[in-house]
Design an enzyme around this catalytic site. Sequence first.
Site, PDB file in Angstrom:
ATOM      1  NE  ARG A 142      -2.732  -0.470   3.265  1.00 49.48           N
ATOM      2  CZ  ARG A 142      -3.495  -0.665   4.311  1.00 49.48           C
ATOM      3  NH1 ARG A 142      -4.785  -0.566   4.199  1.00 49.48           N
ATOM      4  NH2 ARG A 142      -2.977  -0.965   5.478  1.00 49.48           N
ATOM      5  CG  HIS A 186       8.689 -20.750   9.440  1.00 54.49           C
ATOM      6  ND1 HIS A 186       7.584 -20.163   9.972  1.00 54.49           N
ATOM      7  CD2 HIS A 186       9.550 -20.898  10.450  1.00 54.49           C
ATOM      8  CE1 HIS A 186       7.768 -19.970  11.256  1.00 54.49           C
ATOM      9  NE2 HIS A 186       8.964 -20.409  11.573  1.00 54.49           N
ATOM     10  CE  LYS A 228      12.590 -23.829  12.338  1.00 55.05           C
ATOM     11  NZ  LYS A 228      13.629 -22.803  12.372  1.00 55.05           N
ATOM     12  CD  GLU A 275       7.433 -18.678  20.340  1.00 53.98           C
ATOM     13  OE1 GLU A 275       7.725 -17.945  19.392  1.00 53.98           O
ATOM     14  OE2 GLU A 275       6.283 -18.785  20.790  1.00 53.98           O
ATOM     15  CG  ASP A 329       0.595 -18.299  16.963  1.00 55.14           C
ATOM     16  OD1 ASP A 329       0.311 -17.831  15.842  1.00 55.14           O
ATOM     17  OD2 ASP A 329       1.655 -18.041  17.561  1.00 55.14           O
ATOM     18  CG  HIS A 359       4.721 -24.011  13.609  1.00 54.61           C
ATOM     19  ND1 HIS A 359       4.749 -23.785  12.259  1.00 54.61           N
ATOM     20  CD2 HIS A 359       4.681 -22.783  14.189  1.00 54.61           C
ATOM     21  CE1 HIS A 359       4.737 -22.481  12.034  1.00 54.61           C
ATOM     22  NE2 HIS A 359       4.683 -21.858  13.181  1.00 54.61           N
ATOM     23  CE  LYS A 372       3.640 -16.228  21.598  1.00 54.08           C
ATOM     24  NZ  LYS A 372       4.868 -16.247  20.786  1.00 54.08           N
TER      25      LYS A 372
END
Length: 484
Positions: free
Chosen positions: A51, A178, A182, A216, A235, A240, A331
């Site tokens: 944009r 993703h 790996k 994480e 998430d 994953h 997390k």
Amino acid sequence: MVSRVIPVDDFDLVIFGGTGDLARRKILPGLFRRFRSGQMPADSRIIGAARSELDTSGYRAMIREAIVEFGGDEKSDTDTLDQFLNALEYVAIDAKGEGGWSELKSLIRDKVIKAFYFSVAPSLFGDLAERLHAHEIADADSRIVVEKPFGRDLASAQALNATLAEHFDERQIYRIDHYLGKETVQNLMAVRFGNVLFEPLWNSHYVDHIQITVAETVGVGGRGGYYDKSGAMRDMVQNHLMQLLCLIAMEPPSVFGANEVRDEKLKVIRALQPVEAHHIVRGQYDASDDAASYRADVENPRSFTESFVAMKCHVSNWRWSDTPFYLRTGKKMKARTSEIAVVFKDLGHKMFEGDSARHRNILAIRLQPNEGMDLQVTIKEPGPGGMRLIDVPLDMTFADALGDDAEDATDAYERLIMDVIRGNQTLFMRGDEVEAAWAWTDPIIEGWEARNDVPKLYDAGSAGPDDAMMLMHRDGRRWRDIKG
Ligand code: NAD
């Protein structure tokens, strides 16, 4: 070891959302590395489309800064960086309007591979797909790359798949996870299916259980608003962790082809049993001396969203009938680590007198940090003390084992983008896989919502709530230490 970089065919890659965080942090620094290695042909072009009212020179300056900020050592190669930036173009475009589309069309060449990376919110996928066709920019061989989140439940994933299917065949759609790009994840398949050692043992007769941990250290950061509507289950687990579980659990495909691999992964998801409520622990990080709580981070004092989840699952098939899979992600944990551990059973008979300890072979596959694998084996403790046994790791850290080649190991994003250009969908999720994964997670999430389930608090920097430890202890097992 000789490094073989095979250039891909000439391409035009349009990155919708080319000024966004993902494009600047991951996609473009990765493409620069592929350019520098010779894999991206010098004539190929990358067209940022977003944009912001920028021109091409402004875009090149923005991406130069991004590569300097987020790239690795290769950024000091300024001559090559200049050449790479010359391959960049920019079009200011509105996904929901007509502005910029004819300019984009005029930039795209006829006889090259055309790929369109949708690095924008999923709510724009339909608009982009529709306009790419309305303006006759995409053709029957064009590819589109879509980012997670791919839906937030089965119904929304089905709707998204249906929208994309109106304009593109499944063979043109590359849904990125993703984690699948790996190096270690692909090595997992090489180890399983390229060696005679492991496959005979890869079943309930020999494997006691499997642990998958993705921990994480960061909190929700600037994504609080988004994350609070999502949570660890949507998430991380639905995509994953489930993808890792599939690769560990799947049957060997007849050939290493995209559909053959994905057919086998799909069978694993379909064989997953519903998870009983007492086999799941949800957690939320609490405030610590120097950091805010989850609820403060997301600015929602009554949030019931989980920032941690641990669960025990069963894959109900011949191979895995008695082997539980324990998954855990969170997390603000004590270290940043992703690993899969295949914990083999105890020896049936102990022949070394005086050795009462429990010895187990464990194959640990480390995705991060320090990509590699180690196999815990039992040996004699050195010295004259008789046959005392100890467990030691046979360590294969890729960086040590592969030397210069490991240094050149590609990051997940760049590898996956090169696969898009090559037309190889093996490491991308197929639509039916994504839907099957939601069909399994939906009832779990709906159960929490129906019960107003309140996540257990855990300390930042810990391994999650105590109940997660109990999930394993009840079964006479324990989680592996979370080590960075
Ligand atoms: P961002 O907000 O930083 O960037 C969004 C981009 O979309 C900008 O370039 C903006 O100009 C463009 N855009 C917004 N509305 C537009 C419109 N109407 N027409 C044309 N362009 C428009 O977002 P991001 O973090 O780069 O994420 C992009 C996508 O990737 C999102 O779906 C996100 O969920 C997903 N994703 C991001 C990450 C990450 O690490 N950032 C990781 C995984 C998935």
